[in-house]
Design an enzyme around this catalytic site. Structure first.
Site, mmCIF file in Angstrom:
data_model
loop_
_atom_site.group_PDB
_atom_site.id
_atom_site.type_symbol
_atom_site.label_atom_id
_atom_site.label_comp_id
_atom_site.label_asym_id
_atom_site.label_seq_id
_atom_site.Cartn_x
_atom_site.Cartn_y
_atom_site.Cartn_z
ATOM 1 N N GLY A 1 0.895 -1.045 0.003
ATOM 2 C CA GLY A 1 -0.200 -0.074 0.011
ATOM 3 C C GLY A 1 0.844 1.299 -0.015
ATOM 4 N N GLN A 2 1.942 1.073 -0.117
ATOM 5 C CA GLN A 2 2.983 2.559 -0.004
ATOM 6 C C GLN A 2 2.622 3.304 -1.113
ATOM 7 O OE1 GLN A 2 7.151 1.586 1.016
ATOM 8 N NE2 GLN A 2 6.258 -0.536 1.671
ATOM 9 N N GLU A 3 2.906 4.503 -1.022
ATOM 10 C CA GLU A 3 2.501 5.488 -2.092
ATOM 11 C C GLU A 3 3.190 4.984 -3.607
ATOM 12 O OE1 GLU A 3 3.084 9.459 -1.307
ATOM 13 O OE2 GLU A 3 1.855 10.114 -2.932
#
Ligand SMILES: Nc1nc2c(ncn2[C@@H]2O[C@H](COP(=O)(O)OP(=O)(O)OP(=O)(O)O)[C@@H](O)[C@H]2O)c(=O)[nH]1
Ligand SMILES: [Mg+2]
Length: 202
Positions: A78-80
């Site tokens: 889910g990291q940018e």
């Protein structure tokens, strides 16, 4: 005769498989949720220790069998910088589980922005959506009702598709079964729009 035979063959040796994407910001609890789900729905599955889970950089895959079908989960990081990879999976998915960290008030808007960006994508048209207000075991979290009202601000984008919001604790395993059973009902009902993948029983 052929139809009868192929129907029997399918019944005996094949299972319908549906792909379920698990999305949400980093630290929301997606991988913990996947592990907990596998533990709940797989007999004799030991699983990994939940407190050993680290941030996902690629993709975790997990499969469960329930209600005569297989659900194949794709848990993405889910990291940018990883969010740009999400849309590669949209066309082949049958349902989306979107996980929100209810204990992180500061990032609720950021989570809603990522949700909107996802839901607006045409490749996810008609795909059922399960929104999980996770970490409800922690004190002073944002309530399920508040999260519901924040995300229902996107109801125009959600449109007619099946959508549900559940409060859960992936860590403790609370509220998991209900959502999974709902997903199964939805993907089966959506068979004509998004047909399942036929997989040989192994
Ligand atoms: N208290 C509590 N902690 C949770 C819960 N679910 C996950 N966590 C914790 O939140 C942290 C992040 O969990 P992950 O499952 O790795 O989160 P993720 O969404 O997969 O994160 P990325 O892989 O980085 O996208 C871990 O420390 C988990 O133990 C929950 O229901 N309650
Ligand atoms: Mg993860």
């Amino acid at each position: 005769m052929y139809t009868l035979f192929s129907g029997l063959w399918k019944y005996m040796f094949q299972k319908d498989e549906y792909n379920v994407l698990i999305l949400g910001l980093d630290n929301a609890g997606k991988t913990t949720y996947l592990e907990q789900t596998k533990m709940k729905f797989t007999k004799n599955y030991q699983g990994m220790s939940l407190n050993k889970i680290t941030t996902t950089v690629g993709l975790n895959i997990g499969t469960i069998t329930i209600g005569g079908v297989k659900l194949k989960f794709w848990d993405l990081g889910g990291q940018e910088e990883l969010q740009s990879l999400w849309d590669k999976y949209y066309a082949e998915s049958h349902a989306v589980i979107y996980v929100v960290d209810s204990s992180d008030k500061e990032r609720i808007d950021e989570s809603k922005d990522a949700f909107d960006k996802m839901i607006v994508n045409d490749s996810l048209k008609d795909v059922p959506l399960l929104l999980l207000a996770n970490k409800q075991d922690l004190p002073e979290v944002v309530t399920v009702g508040t999260i519901k009202s924040v995300f229902y601000g996107s109801s125009d984008l959600i449109g007619q598709r099946d959508c549900r919001v559940n409060g859960v604790s992936a860590l403790k395993g609370d509220g998991i079964n209900d959502g999974i059973e709902w997903i199964v009902d939805c993907v089966k009902r959506n068979n004509f729009v998004r047909p399942p993948v036929q997989k040989d029983i192994t």
